[in-house]
Write a protein that holds these residues in place. Structure first.
Motif: not given
Length: 127
Positions: A51-76
């Motif tokens: 559903x569009x709602x699930x797709x949007x929530x997953x995209x937002x979760x991935x975006x939050x994860x991207x920001x988290x990794x970037x702000x921490x300075x690492x993704x490993x």
């Protein structure tokens, strides 16, 4: 597995500005972590049929994860290791924030988005 692009991250999510040369690498790492958090359901599902709602929530979760990794300075995982305690001479330091049960790879904000999707359900489906 490519669910979002930098345009979605910047304009829809409104995340911290990330240089384009770093975005793809961090986004790929974020998508892997989200796939793990959903018990690899993301890599098994046809994303376009959700559903569009699930797709949007997953995209937002991935975006939050991207920001988290970037702000921490690492993704490993190795890059996120912190000192739990150290001693030098008479000086001793212990990190009171360390919780050995906490998954430092997964953003709390990403979890908040994913819990609304049902994709983190760890029970048994009976058909």
């Amino acid at each position: 597995m490519k669910y979002i692009d930098q345009d979605f991250y910047s304009n829809e999510y409104g995340g911290t500005t990330i240089p384009p040369d770093k975005f793809t690498e961090i986004a790929n790492a974020a998508e892997r972590v989200i796939d793990q958090a959903t018990f690899f359901r993301m890599s098994q599902l046809d994303f376009s049929k959700l559903s569009n709602r699930i797709q949007w929530l997953v995209k937002m979760a991935i975006s939050a994860q991207i920001e988290y990794f970037y702000e921490l300075g690492s993704h490993t995982e190795a890059g996120m290791q912190t000192v739990q305690s150290a001693s030098i001479g008479g000086f001793s330091y212990t990190n009171p924030q360390m919780d050995s049960n906490k998954n430092i790879m997964l953003s709390e904000t990403a979890i908040m988005y994913l819990t609304q999707t049902g994709l983190m359900y760890s029970g048994v489906n009976v058909y």
